[in-house]
Enzyme design. Structure first.
Site, mmCIF file in Angstrom:
data_model
loop_
_atom_site.group_PDB
_atom_site.id
_atom_site.type_symbol
_atom_site.label_atom_id
_atom_site.label_comp_id
_atom_site.label_asym_id
_atom_site.label_seq_id
_atom_site.Cartn_x
_atom_site.Cartn_y
_atom_site.Cartn_z
ATOM 1 N N GLU A 1 37.527 27.748 34.158
ATOM 2 C CA GLU A 1 38.188 26.972 33.114
ATOM 3 C C GLU A 1 39.673 27.243 33.268
ATOM 4 O O GLU A 1 40.135 28.347 32.988
ATOM 5 C CB GLU A 1 37.641 27.386 31.739
ATOM 6 C CG GLU A 1 37.880 26.347 30.681
ATOM 7 C CD GLU A 1 39.189 26.581 29.959
ATOM 8 O OE1 GLU A 1 40.225 26.045 30.435
ATOM 9 O OE2 GLU A 1 39.179 27.309 28.965
ATOM 10 N N CYS B 1 45.219 26.407 26.782
ATOM 11 C CA CYS B 1 45.018 25.511 27.928
ATOM 12 C C CYS B 1 44.913 24.072 27.477
ATOM 13 O O CYS B 1 45.173 23.162 28.248
ATOM 14 C CB CYS B 1 43.770 25.945 28.690
ATOM 15 S SG CYS B 1 42.361 26.207 27.625
ATOM 16 N N LYS C 1 36.181 41.753 32.813
ATOM 17 C CA LYS C 1 37.535 42.227 33.076
ATOM 18 C C LYS C 1 38.494 41.416 32.200
ATOM 19 O O LYS C 1 38.806 40.274 32.495
ATOM 20 C CB LYS C 1 37.939 42.062 34.538
ATOM 21 C CG LYS C 1 39.278 42.762 34.812
ATOM 22 C CD LYS C 1 40.079 42.015 35.822
ATOM 23 C CE LYS C 1 41.414 41.506 35.440
ATOM 24 N NZ LYS C 1 42.218 42.039 34.416
ATOM 25 N N GLU D 1 52.048 23.189 33.963
ATOM 26 C CA GLU D 1 51.692 23.820 32.693
ATOM 27 C C GLU D 1 52.734 24.879 32.314
ATOM 28 O O GLU D 1 52.961 25.811 33.079
ATOM 29 C CB GLU D 1 50.312 24.468 32.818
ATOM 30 C CG GLU D 1 49.795 24.985 31.496
ATOM 31 C CD GLU D 1 48.383 25.544 31.600
ATOM 32 O OE1 GLU D 1 48.101 26.280 32.560
ATOM 33 O OE2 GLU D 1 47.566 25.244 30.713
HETATM 34 P P1 ADP Z 1 46.819 34.087 32.409
HETATM 35 O O1 ADP Z 1 48.258 34.292 32.676
HETATM 36 O O2 ADP Z 1 46.486 32.813 31.708
HETATM 37 O O3 ADP Z 1 46.128 35.291 31.861
HETATM 38 P P2 ADP Z 1 45.911 34.605 35.091
HETATM 39 O O4 ADP Z 1 45.187 33.629 35.928
HETATM 40 O O5 ADP Z 1 47.125 35.241 35.655
HETATM 41 O O6 ADP Z 1 46.193 33.774 33.810
HETATM 42 O O7 ADP Z 1 44.957 35.773 34.648
HETATM 43 C C1 ADP Z 1 43.672 35.563 34.119
HETATM 44 C C2 ADP Z 1 42.814 36.752 34.468
HETATM 45 O O8 ADP Z 1 42.608 36.798 35.878
HETATM 46 C C3 ADP Z 1 43.414 38.095 34.098
HETATM 47 O O9 ADP Z 1 42.385 38.929 33.601
HETATM 48 C C4 ADP Z 1 43.949 38.601 35.425
HETATM 49 O O10 ADP Z 1 44.065 39.995 35.503
HETATM 50 C C5 ADP Z 1 42.890 38.094 36.375
HETATM 51 N N1 ADP Z 1 43.304 38.003 37.786
HETATM 52 C C6 ADP Z 1 44.548 37.834 38.279
HETATM 53 N N2 ADP Z 1 44.522 37.779 39.633
HETATM 54 C C7 ADP Z 1 43.231 37.915 40.013
HETATM 55 C C8 ADP Z 1 42.530 37.928 41.277
HETATM 56 N N3 ADP Z 1 43.161 37.800 42.430
HETATM 57 N N4 ADP Z 1 41.186 38.081 41.259
HETATM 58 C C9 ADP Z 1 40.525 38.189 40.098
HETATM 59 N N5 ADP Z 1 41.112 38.195 38.886
HETATM 60 C C10 ADP Z 1 42.443 38.060 38.828
#
Ligand code: ADP
Length: 492
Positions: free
Chosen positions: A250, A284, A175, A385
């Site tokens: 990570e 990161c 995903k 961050e």
């Molecule tokens: P970033 O802003 O660095 O992308 P996020 O943690 O918001 O960090 O998102 C990283 C990934 O995690 C994205 O693919 C996002 O769609 C996914 N994501 C966000 N919320 C969830 C959740 N509750 N469960 C699983 N995946 C999620």
């Protein structure tokens, strides 16, 4: 506008809802692609395809060497298409073409390295303390792996997970971030060409709550490998715990980049700039806290300002550009909000601190390289961050104080130390609480060297030989070679 579908069982498939969402070009601020909006039904379809591919069909019948060969072929195809994939990431993500070409030219190495490792996964024969038994172990793949990636380096970070997971014999559902899904969808077309059986690799695009969460919670998923924010990592860890799933996380960082008075200052200035302004600070590992020893504080700050002022902003497709746009609109707003927080906390703004309005930045989401001095480590700007081009300068007296400041943060991903004193370099490397220490360099990574976080920066390690263990589990096999069965009510 280009349309992108889901990728399940080796082919493009529409989402169950038939809905889509837009992907934006950060340089123009305009949408350029429509991405299929997946949901829990799509997740179920993709996980079942991955589960079928794991349990039946050609994939589990392959020898480890044959799996390795497929990974090698994939590496060759990535090398062939590196420029095309790099351009796609620049359009979708706003990263510099110079950086992306180098990155995509390097990505094949992960497939070669882990392809080579596939047939070196071995068990052991254990010289038991008990007579009459032969005991050995098998290293077996965990099963279906959910790979969830962020927007900042979509293909490279996915690769850090895909290569060891497939080398181990797992199957995967990816995903990608909803902000940058296009390159992953383009990339997975290569799996078919390399000869991977359908269902080994699947992609479901969409939002965290609609795709990410059902993927983590799906009963047939045995492992979640995630890169992203610590806030989401915490939620994923909790969800995965409910089903006793293994996780690799990570997460973020607030890395100290520490310059001692005995450092080569030319190198240190370059290192400070590369730590925070490369990739517009959206990494990161960004060296977002610059710790300067008192004696060189003023001189290094002046040199840093002089260099940062020359940074060329503009079209990320141009090889001359040094600082590109912020990748997403929400991230752009977050950077601006942190600048306000830092000002209110009493940090002194030396450079930038506002959106870039230079003509070469057009209508893109550009933020000026920003430097704060007089930062105290307890301020939010030093603890949280930002994930943007915002540097906090903090003064220190000696080694002990540098260590105290460096470690006084809940993250522990990376760090830099600039010194010409070899003893000090070793002492610092031992005392800093984080997963990577760079001495007289910054932002270096390799497929061979373990990468991951201490403390809130995560769980597990990517890259290097050890990384494959994140996708394996150990089975112990006992064979009776002549032991008496004896009293059934007593442990053997
Ligand atoms: P970033 O802003 O660095 O992308 P996020 O943690 O918001 O960090 O998102 C990283 C990934 O995690 C994205 O693919 C996002 O769609 C996914 N994501 C966000 N919320 C969830 C959740 N509750 N469960 C699983 N995946 C999620």
């Amino acid at each position: 506008m280009q349309d992108y579908a889901l990728f399940i069982e080796g082919r493009a498939q529409p989402s169950a809802s038939s809905e889509s969402f837009d992907s934006f070009n950060p340089f123009t601020g305009a949408p350029w692609a429509r991405i299929a909006r997946g949901n829990a039904d799509d997740v179920d379809r993709a996980v079942r395809a991955a589960h079928n591919a794991f349990t039946s069909g050609p994939w589990p019948q392959l020898t480890a060497s044959q799996r390795g060969l497929l990974l090698h072929k994939l590496g060759n195809l990535v090398a062939r298409d590196a420029v095309k994939l790099a351009q796609l990431e620049v359009r979708d993500n706003g990263k510099l073409i110079a950086e992306m070409q180098a990155q995509l030219a390097y990505v094949p190495q992960w497939y070669y390295y882990f392809g080579g490792l596939a047939d070196k996964i071995e068990g052991s024969a254990i010289p038991l303390d008990k007579k009459g038994y032969f005991n050995y172990t098998r290293s077996e793949p965990l099963g279906v792996v959910a790979i969830i990636t962020p927007w900042n380096s979509p293909l490279m970070l996915a690769t850090w997970k895909i290569a060891p997971a497939l080398a181990a014999g797992c199957t995967i559902v990816i995903k990608p971030s909803e902000f940058t899904s296009a390159s992953t969808l383009e990339f997975v077309k290569l799996f078919d060409e390399a000869g991977f059986p359908p269902g080994v690799v699947n992609v479901v695009t969409g939002f965290g709550s609609e795709v990410g969460q059902p993927l983590v919670e799906h009963p047939l998923v045995r492992k979640v490998s995630f890169t992203g924010s610590d806030a989401t990592g915490r939620i994923i860890n909790q969800q995965a715990a409910k089903h006793f799933k293994s996780v690799s996380l990570e997460l973020g960082g607030k890395s100290p980049n520490i310059v001692f008075a005995d450092a080569n200052l030319d190198d240190a200035v370059n290192g400070a700039v590369s730590g925070i302004f490369a990739a517009t600070g959206q990494t990161c590992i960004a060296g977002s806290r610059l710790l300067l020893q008192e004696k060189i504080h003023d001189e290094l700050t002046d040199r840093l300002l002089a260099l940062a002022r020359t940074a060329k902003m503009g079209d990320p497709q141009s090889m001359q550009t040094q600082v590109g746009p912020v990748t997403t609109r929400p991230q752009f707003d977050k950077v601006a909000a942190y600048v306000d927080i830092a000002k209110k906390e009493g940090a002194e703004l030396l450079l930038g601190g506002k959106p870039a309005t230079r003509p070469e930045c057009g209508s893109g989401w550009f933020f000026e390289p920003t430097i704060f001095s007089g930062v105290r480590n307890s301020m939010r700007i030093a603890q949280e961050e930002v994930f943007g081009p915002v540097l906090s300068i903090i003064k220190f007296k000696d080694e002990d104080e540098a260590i105290a400041i460096a470690n006084d943060v809940r993250f522990g991903l990376a760090s830099g130390v600039w010194t010409q004193d070899i003893g000090r370099a070793f002492r610092m490397a031992e005392r800093i609480q984080c997963g990577t220490v760079w001495i007289n360099t910054y932002r270096a990574v390799s497929y061979m060297s373990p990468f991951g976080g201490y403390k809130d920066s995560g769980i597990g390690r990517e890259n290097g030989i050890y990384a494959i263990n994140e996708y394996l589990q150990t089975k112990s096999v006992w064979i009776n070679t002549g032991a008496q069965t004896g009293n059934p009510f007593v442990m053997r």
